[in-house]
Design a protein around this motif. Structure first.
Motif, mmCIF file in Angstrom:
data_model
loop_
_atom_site.group_PDB
_atom_site.id
_atom_site.type_symbol
_atom_site.label_atom_id
_atom_site.label_comp_id
_atom_site.label_asym_id
_atom_site.label_seq_id
_atom_site.Cartn_x
_atom_site.Cartn_y
_atom_site.Cartn_z
ATOM 1 N N ASP A 89 0.839 -1.199 0.000
ATOM 2 C CA ASP A 89 0.000 0.000 0.000
ATOM 3 C C ASP A 89 0.871 1.243 0.000
ATOM 4 O O ASP A 89 0.553 2.257 -0.605
ATOM 5 N N LYS A 90 2.007 1.168 0.724
ATOM 6 C CA LYS A 90 2.901 2.313 0.835
ATOM 7 C C LYS A 90 3.496 2.648 -0.534
ATOM 8 O O LYS A 90 3.483 3.804 -0.960
ATOM 9 N N GLY A 103 0.717 4.010 -2.789
ATOM 10 C CA GLY A 103 0.356 5.360 -2.345
ATOM 11 C C GLY A 103 1.415 6.361 -2.772
ATOM 12 O O GLY A 103 1.099 7.465 -3.212
ATOM 13 N N GLU A 104 2.679 5.969 -2.645
ATOM 14 C CA GLU A 104 3.735 6.914 -3.014
ATOM 15 C C GLU A 104 3.780 7.141 -4.510
ATOM 16 O O GLU A 104 4.021 8.258 -4.963
ATOM 17 N N PHE A 161 0.539 9.519 -5.082
ATOM 18 C CA PHE A 161 0.339 10.820 -4.435
ATOM 19 C C PHE A 161 1.599 11.586 -4.054
ATOM 20 O O PHE A 161 1.552 12.795 -3.904
ATOM 21 N N PHE A 162 2.700 10.901 -3.809
ATOM 22 C CA PHE A 162 3.868 11.598 -3.265
ATOM 23 C C PHE A 162 4.727 12.139 -4.389
ATOM 24 O O PHE A 162 5.181 11.396 -5.242
ATOM 25 N N ARG A 163 4.926 13.450 -4.368
ATOM 26 C CA ARG A 163 5.669 14.102 -5.438
ATOM 27 C C ARG A 163 6.820 14.903 -4.843
ATOM 28 O O ARG A 163 6.747 15.381 -3.729
ATOM 29 N N LYS A 164 7.856 15.063 -5.656
ATOM 30 C CA LYS A 164 8.927 15.970 -5.260
ATOM 31 C C LYS A 164 8.371 17.382 -5.355
ATOM 32 O O LYS A 164 7.623 17.692 -6.264
ATOM 33 N N ASN A 165 8.742 18.196 -4.413
ATOM 34 C CA ASN A 165 8.197 19.558 -4.388
ATOM 35 C C ASN A 165 9.337 20.513 -4.072
ATOM 36 O O ASN A 165 9.311 21.218 -3.080
ATOM 37 N N PRO A 166 10.390 20.483 -4.894
ATOM 38 C CA PRO A 166 11.608 21.207 -4.508
ATOM 39 C C PRO A 166 11.464 22.711 -4.660
ATOM 40 O O PRO A 166 10.718 23.196 -5.510
ATOM 41 N N PHE A 176 -2.619 8.695 2.753
ATOM 42 C CA PHE A 176 -2.249 8.523 1.348
ATOM 43 C C PHE A 176 -1.614 7.151 1.097
ATOM 44 O O PHE A 176 -1.347 6.784 -0.031
ATOM 45 N N HIS A 177 -1.366 6.432 2.179
ATOM 46 C CA HIS A 177 -0.907 5.050 2.034
ATOM 47 C C HIS A 177 -2.057 4.063 2.183
ATOM 48 O O HIS A 177 -2.095 3.047 1.512
#
Lengths: 105, 417
Positions: free
Chosen positions: A37-38, A41-42, A45-50, B401-402
């Protein structure tokens, strides 16, 4: 207002003609069925936001409607590099970033 | 702390207003705190205030890179409402709205909370159905919200273009009468003053360069002007810069920082006594007590930390306002500015524990964090004091989100973005 060079049209056009489609080079997991799931999910949804240089996917919506990649500074909005999907960027790896954009490139 | 009152004003007028007490101290930080809050905006200062007042933790420092309330607290369009769709978010925002209602008395500082009502216009059948659903959801949660038909909208806002000839004719609206606007700076200053009076150190002009982490536990922060400062718990409330700090702690957040801008016109005579928002033409407008029309709209589509917005977005915003209020066509715009908003994929905030022990994040408020200032501060203070997330904050974990438990507020909430 900044100008963006469309590598397909080979011209500078106004920012308004384009649409930013978020981070570039996001690799879809090879085998989604075995993802945790991790991991899934990444990926979703998880994005670099530099604050600094960032690789992004843009589309020339009001022009040729083709996607391409740019390297842009998110603080000064300066566009460092523009390259077609599948091509290699001339600023590689992205300077000033602590971690290289890495495996997904 | 010196109490502000009409009598006090009179008393100080006798000495030419030269003896007012300083609103807050400018202390040198100690070496060790129970709690450090990074970010001296509205949410951070509210957190510090409630930590001291409700939870008795006064050994607290707020570390701010610039000056208090100088980020998005100073840049928003000050709309306060609680009409969100889902239970989790509407309960959190309603908690906040109830706190707004007594905030000026609570802080002994006039935050000028004006419950002038917020109108969300519907221009299509789809809009109307969505709004009806949201109004029903709100009422089930005990939140005042109602549907207005076109005639009622006309009576409420006579200058609104309600004609059939509009490109997107108004069909009706949802209305929350308890919603309104407040004075943004006063909220930050009121909380700062209250926190300072209870012993909280407000450390301005000090940037947190790094987080000191040992064995997966945070033990302090590294600052540019005051070296290392130790802390048992650290709360991070830095809005647009959250990703940058999370990176220092070694994890990612599902947040993207976008420029959001607003603009105000020259002051004009009172013409608009409520807040008008429209998702469909995408703009919102209210009139400040000074007379300026306060106008806002969407974020720029790309990531940006520049604290300025793009010209095409201003143009779209003004077009939307012209569509709604042709009467404003000759009003000149006075100022325009931008802030960096931290947007989450589900348009809901993150109030959460993190993979680092004793490090908590409160971020991701996106385009609508101002309205949540008291509630956000309160639930975050509770979480920092007890080490366990407050029950209203629990659904807003970053780990949603996971596990997929998203709170999908995008658009559905009448949020104009």
């Amino acid at each position: 207002m900044f100008h963006i060079y469309c590598p397909h049209c080979a011209e500078y056009r106004e920012e308004e003609e384009f649409h930013a489609s978020g981070q570039a080079h996001i690799a879809r997991p090879k085998d989604p069925d075995t993802c945790t799931d991790k991991e899934w999910g990444e990926y979703l949804f998880f994005r670099k936001n530099p604050r600094g240089l960032h690789r992004e996917l843009w589309i020339h919506t009001a022009g040729c409607r083709k996607f391409f990649n740019i390297v842009r500074n998110t603080q000064t909005y300066e566009v460092k590099d523009v390259y077609k999907v599948g091509q290699k960027s001339s600023c590689d790896p992205v300077p000033n970033l602590k971690q290289p954009v890495g495996a997904v490139l | 702390m010196q109490q502000y009152s009409g009598f006090g004003l009179l008393k100080h007028s006798l000495s030419h207003h030269e003896n007012w007490q300083q609103t807050w101290r400018n202390p040198t930080p100690k070496k060790q705190y129970d709690v450090i809050i990074i970010g001296g905006g509205g949410h951070g200062l509210a957190t510090a205030y409630y930590l001291a007042k409700e939870f008795g933790i006064t050994n607290v420092a707020v570390i701010e890179k610039g000056y208090l309330g100088g980020g998005n607290t100073a840049r928003n369009t000050t709309i306060v409402r609680s009409g969100y769709l889902w239970d989790e978010s509407s309960l959190l925002y309603e908690h906040s709205l109830k706190m707004w209602e007594g905030l000026s008395q609570e802080l002994n500082y006039n935050v000028m909370f004006s419950q002038r009502g917020v109108l969300n216009l519907g221009h299509t059948l789809g809009d109307m159905r969505d709004m009806q659903r949201r109004v029903n959801a709100n009422r089930l949660n005990g939140i005042d919200c109602e549907m207005l038909d076109l005639q009622q909208v006309k009576e409420l806002v006579p200058h609104l273009n309600c004609s059939d000839n509009a490109r997107y004719p108004v069909m009706g609206a949802s209305w929350q009468g308890r919603a309104g606007v407040a004075r943004h700076d006063a909220v930050a200053w009121g909380y700062a003053r209250g926190a300072d009076a209870r012993g909280v150190d407000l450390i301005q002009q000090t940037e947190v360069l790094d987080l000191i982490i040992e064995d997966g536990t945070i033990i302090g922060v590294k600052t540019d002007r005051h070296g290392d400062i130790k802390a048992n718990r650290v709360g991070c409330v830095v809005a647009g810069n959250s990703s940058v700090l999370a990176k220092k702690a070694g994890f990612d957040l599902p947040i993207e920082s976008h420029p959001l801008q607003a603009l105000v016109s020259e002051p004009i005579k009172p013409i608009l006594d409520t807040v008008v928002m429209s998702n469909h033409v995408h703009g919102y407008i209210s009139q400040s007590d000074k007379g300026d029309l306060v106008i806002g709209a969407g974020i720029d589509g790309y990531i940006g930390y520049g604290q300025r917005g793009s010209y095409p977005t201003i143009e779209h915003t003004v077009q939307a306002i012209m569509e709604l209020f042709p009467i404003f066509s000759r009003v000149r715009m006075n100022r325009q500015w931008g802030g960096v908003v931290d947007t989450c994929p589900d348009a809901c905030p993150i109030i959460s524990k993190t993979p680092i022990k004793n490090l908590f994040f409160n971020c991701g408020w996106g385009t609508g964090g101002f309205k949540a200032t008291p509630g956000s501060g309160h639930v975050f203070a509770s979480s920092l004091a007890t080490g366990e997330m407050h029950k209203l904050a629990k659904p807003f974990s970053m780990f949603r989100f996971h596990n997929g438990a998203l709170i999908d507020e995008h658009g559905a909430a009448g949020v104009a973005h």
